[in-house]
Write a protein that holds these residues in place. Structure first.
Motif, PDB file in Angstrom:
ATOM      1  N   ASN A 106      17.014   1.406   0.862  1.00  0.00           N
ATOM      2  CA  ASN A 106      16.337   0.800  -0.280  1.00  0.00           C
ATOM      3  C   ASN A 106      15.596   1.896  -1.053  1.00  0.00           C
ATOM      4  N   PHE A 107      15.216   1.549  -2.286  1.00  0.00           N
ATOM      5  CA  PHE A 107      14.545   2.498  -3.160  1.00  0.00           C
ATOM      6  C   PHE A 107      13.126   2.029  -3.471  1.00  0.00           C
ATOM      7  N   GLU A 108      12.373   2.879  -4.143  1.00  0.00           N
ATOM      8  CA  GLU A 108      10.989   2.560  -4.459  1.00  0.00           C
ATOM      9  C   GLU A 108      10.882   1.249  -5.240  1.00  0.00           C
ATOM     10  N   VAL A 109      11.802   1.001  -6.156  1.00  0.00           N
ATOM     11  CA  VAL A 109      11.762  -0.218  -6.955  1.00  0.00           C
ATOM     12  C   VAL A 109      11.924  -1.458  -6.070  1.00  0.00           C
ATOM     13  N   ASP A 110      12.672  -1.339  -4.987  1.00  0.00           N
ATOM     14  CA  ASP A 110      12.848  -2.446  -4.046  1.00  0.00           C
ATOM     15  C   ASP A 110      11.600  -2.638  -3.189  1.00  0.00           C
ATOM     16  N   ARG A 111      11.017  -1.518  -2.758  1.00  0.00           N
ATOM     17  CA  ARG A 111       9.808  -1.597  -1.936  1.00  0.00           C
ATOM     18  C   ARG A 111       8.631  -2.147  -2.737  1.00  0.00           C
ATOM     19  N   GLU A 112       8.651  -1.947  -4.048  1.00  0.00           N
ATOM     20  CA  GLU A 112       7.581  -2.495  -4.883  1.00  0.00           C
ATOM     21  C   GLU A 112       7.622  -4.025  -4.878  1.00  0.00           C
ATOM     22  N   VAL A 113       8.813  -4.606  -4.837  1.00  0.00           N
ATOM     23  CA  VAL A 113       8.919  -6.068  -4.722  1.00  0.00           C
ATOM     24  C   VAL A 113       8.266  -6.523  -3.422  1.00  0.00           C
ATOM     25  N   LEU A 114       8.569  -5.836  -2.337  1.00  0.00           N
ATOM     26  CA  LEU A 114       7.968  -6.170  -1.051  1.00  0.00           C
ATOM     27  C   LEU A 114       6.449  -6.076  -1.128  1.00  0.00           C
ATOM     28  N   ARG A 115       5.932  -5.021  -1.713  1.00  0.00           N
ATOM     29  CA  ARG A 115       4.478  -4.859  -1.798  1.00  0.00           C
ATOM     30  C   ARG A 115       3.839  -5.978  -2.623  1.00  0.00           C
ATOM     31  N   GLN A 116       4.504  -6.364  -3.695  1.00  0.00           N
ATOM     32  CA  GLN A 116       3.973  -7.450  -4.531  1.00  0.00           C
ATOM     33  C   GLN A 116       3.931  -8.760  -3.756  1.00  0.00           C
ATOM     34  N   ILE A 117       4.964  -9.033  -2.981  1.00  0.00           N
ATOM     35  CA  ILE A 117       4.986 -10.259  -2.173  1.00  0.00           C
ATOM     36  C   ILE A 117       3.943 -10.187  -1.071  1.00  0.00           C
ATOM     37  N   GLN A 118       3.752  -9.014  -0.492  1.00  0.00           N
ATOM     38  CA  GLN A 118       2.754  -8.868   0.571  1.00  0.00           C
ATOM     39  C   GLN A 118       1.340  -9.143   0.068  1.00  0.00           C
ATOM     40  N   GLN A 119       1.107  -8.973  -1.226  1.00  0.00           N
ATOM     41  CA  GLN A 119      -0.216  -9.265  -1.771  1.00  0.00           C
ATOM     42  C   GLN A 119      -0.562 -10.744  -1.650  1.00  0.00           C
ATOM     43  N   ILE A 120       0.450 -11.598  -1.716  1.00  0.00           N
ATOM     44  CA  ILE A 120       0.194 -13.033  -1.573  1.00  0.00           C
ATOM     45  C   ILE A 120       0.636 -13.568  -0.218  1.00  0.00           C
ATOM     46  N   ALA A 121       1.503 -12.816   0.474  1.00  0.00           N
ATOM     47  CA  ALA A 121       1.963 -13.216   1.809  1.00  0.00           C
ATOM     48  C   ALA A 121       2.041 -11.964   2.678  1.00  0.00           C
ATOM     49  N   PRO A 122       0.921 -11.561   3.285  1.00  0.00           N
ATOM     50  CA  PRO A 122       0.900 -10.331   4.085  1.00  0.00           C
ATOM     51  C   PRO A 122       1.915 -10.323   5.227  1.00  0.00           C
ATOM     52  N   GLU A 123       2.346 -11.515   5.638  1.00  0.00           N
ATOM     53  CA  GLU A 123       3.283 -11.630   6.760  1.00  0.00           C
ATOM     54  C   GLU A 123       4.733 -11.441   6.337  1.00  0.00           C
ATOM     55  N   ALA A 124       5.005 -10.973   5.114  1.00  0.00           N
ATOM     56  CA  ALA A 124       6.352 -10.942   4.552  1.00  0.00           C
ATOM     57  C   ALA A 124       7.353 -10.189   5.425  1.00  0.00           C
ATOM     58  N   ILE A 125       6.961  -9.034   5.962  1.00  0.00           N
ATOM     59  CA  ILE A 125       7.884  -8.268   6.797  1.00  0.00           C
ATOM     60  C   ILE A 125       8.230  -9.041   8.062  1.00  0.00           C
ATOM     61  N   HIS A 126       7.238  -9.675   8.657  1.00  0.00           N
ATOM     62  CA  HIS A 126       7.488 -10.478   9.850  1.00  0.00           C
ATOM     63  C   HIS A 126       8.450 -11.622   9.535  1.00  0.00           C
ATOM     64  N   VAL A 127       8.264 -12.255   8.383  1.00  0.00           N
ATOM     65  CA  VAL A 127       9.145 -13.358   7.988  1.00  0.00           C
ATOM     66  C   VAL A 127      10.568 -12.847   7.775  1.00  0.00           C
ATOM     67  N   GLY A 128      10.702 -11.674   7.159  1.00  0.00           N
ATOM     68  CA  GLY A 128      12.026 -11.103   6.956  1.00  0.00           C
ATOM     69  C   GLY A 128      12.743 -10.844   8.272  1.00  0.00           C
ATOM     70  N   ARG A 129      12.022 -10.325   9.228  1.00  0.00           N
ATOM     71  CA  ARG A 129      12.637 -10.051  10.534  1.00  0.00           C
ATOM     72  C   ARG A 129      12.937 -11.347  11.280  1.00  0.00           C
ATOM     73  N   GLN A 130      12.123 -12.355  11.034  1.00  0.00           N
ATOM     74  CA  GLN A 130      12.383 -13.650  11.649  1.00  0.00           C
ATOM     75  C   GLN A 130      13.690 -14.251  11.122  1.00  0.00           C
ATOM     76  N   CYS A 131      13.969 -14.028   9.838  1.00  0.00           N
ATOM     77  CA  CYS A 131      15.230 -14.504   9.263  1.00  0.00           C
ATOM     78  C   CYS A 131      16.415 -13.877   9.985  1.00  0.00           C
ATOM     79  N   ARG A 132      16.328 -12.580  10.238  1.00  0.00           N
ATOM     80  CA  ARG A 132      17.412 -11.900  10.932  1.00  0.00           C
ATOM     81  C   ARG A 132      17.526 -12.391  12.372  1.00  0.00           C
ATOM     82  N   ALA A 133      16.407 -12.622  13.021  1.00  0.00           N
ATOM     83  CA  ALA A 133      16.441 -13.114  14.399  1.00  0.00           C
ATOM     84  C   ALA A 133      17.067 -14.505  14.455  1.00  0.00           C
ATOM     85  N   TRP A 134      16.753 -15.350  13.470  1.00  0.00           N
ATOM     86  CA  TRP A 134      17.374 -16.684  13.402  1.00  0.00           C
ATOM     87  C   TRP A 134      18.886 -16.558  13.279  1.00  0.00           C
TER      88      TRP A 134
END
Length: 271
Positions: A29-57
């Motif tokens: 991924n690139f900086e522009v993609d990571r910026e989306v993640l950072r923006q979502i983390q501002q309202i949902a700090p658990e975003a990375i955990h949720v992403g990994r949960q999707c893969r585990a499901w």
């Protein structure tokens, strides 16, 4: 795509596949993609955990399908970039001859993912748009490697919430389901808005607005709207539920965060 064609990767705009790669801790991924993640983390700090949960499901679903359900053919639509464990690895760990066809139209996946996703003779990749079922189902790679007269597992993991209502996601799924043999399964995970005025509903609305402002397409849907995507097929227990409740590998050691309630997933069988 012919051998001489090269996909054009735009590093100035976020890519759905690369953004998901950032969410699950990947490196493609690139900086522009990571910026989306950072923006979502501002309202949902658990975003990375949720992403990994999707893969585990997804991996739990594939283990069930390849094992208990006895499915040996998989069509993974909108597969995204390869991560630590993928559909073919989970399926082939149970049945080493399980055929898996990945489909994605993202240039990053075509460029970086194809080689990794075609690591053995039972794993294949198609450059295609999941919104065009007829084209996908008639693609020579699909018809050569999947026998559609026998049961197939069709996977839509975090894909259909990028299909607009105007593009008719239910109609798209209906076309796929009608083409599948009896005994086939479909697995869908989808962003969820409870639409009940709760804190989780507000989070869904804020996240949808943020995603759309940065990526263009992302639609949180209600439970009833997501249920419609299964087109009358028969749910496997526990039905359409939160991802953390779909046959978890162990007990929950801490209460789920609000963001974890904004995803629903299910597996259903075509009678």
């Amino acid at each position: 795509m012919s051998a001489v064609q090269k996909p054009q990767i735009d590093t100035t705009k976020p890519s759905i596949a690369r953004v998901y790669d950032a969410f699950v801790g990947g490196k493609d991924n690139f900086e522009v993609d990571r910026e989306v993640l950072r923006q979502i983390q501002q309202i949902a700090p658990e975003a990375i955990h949720v992403g990994r949960q999707c893969r585990a499901w997804l991996i739990r679903v594939v283990r069930f399908l390849a094992g208990h359900a006895g499915i040996d053919q998989f069509l993974d639509l909108g597969s995204g970039l390869p991560t630590a464990e993928n559909t073919h690895q989970a399926a082939q760990r149970v049945n080493h001859e399980a055929n898996v066809v990945y489909v994605d139209n993202d240039p990053s996946v075509a460029a970086h993912g194809r080689a990794l996703l075609e690591e053995n003779e039972y794993t294949h990749f198609v450059v295609g748009d999941l919104r065009n079922p007829a084209e996908i189902l008639q693609d020579p790679i699909v018809t050569r490697n999947l026998d559609l007269t026998r049961p197939v597992a069709l996977i839509q993991c975090n894909t259909l919430h990028h299909v607009t209502d105007d593009e008719d996601p239910v109609g798209i799924m209906q076309e796929y389901v009608e083409a599948l043999a009896p005994g086939s399964y479909i697995a869908i995970s989808h962003l969820h808005n409870p639409a009940d005025g709760s804190r989780r509903a507000k989070l869904a609305e804020e996240s949808q607005q943020k995603f759309n402002s940065m990526m263009g397409t992302c639609y949180y849907r209600t439970r009833s709207q997501i249920t419609e995507l299964f087109c009358g097929t028969e749910f496997v227990e526990p039905g359409l539920t939160y991802l953390f409740d779909w046959w978890p590998d162990g007990p929950l050691l801490q209460p789920p965060a609000d963001g974890e309630y904004n995803l629903l997933g299910g597996v259903a069988r075509k009678p």
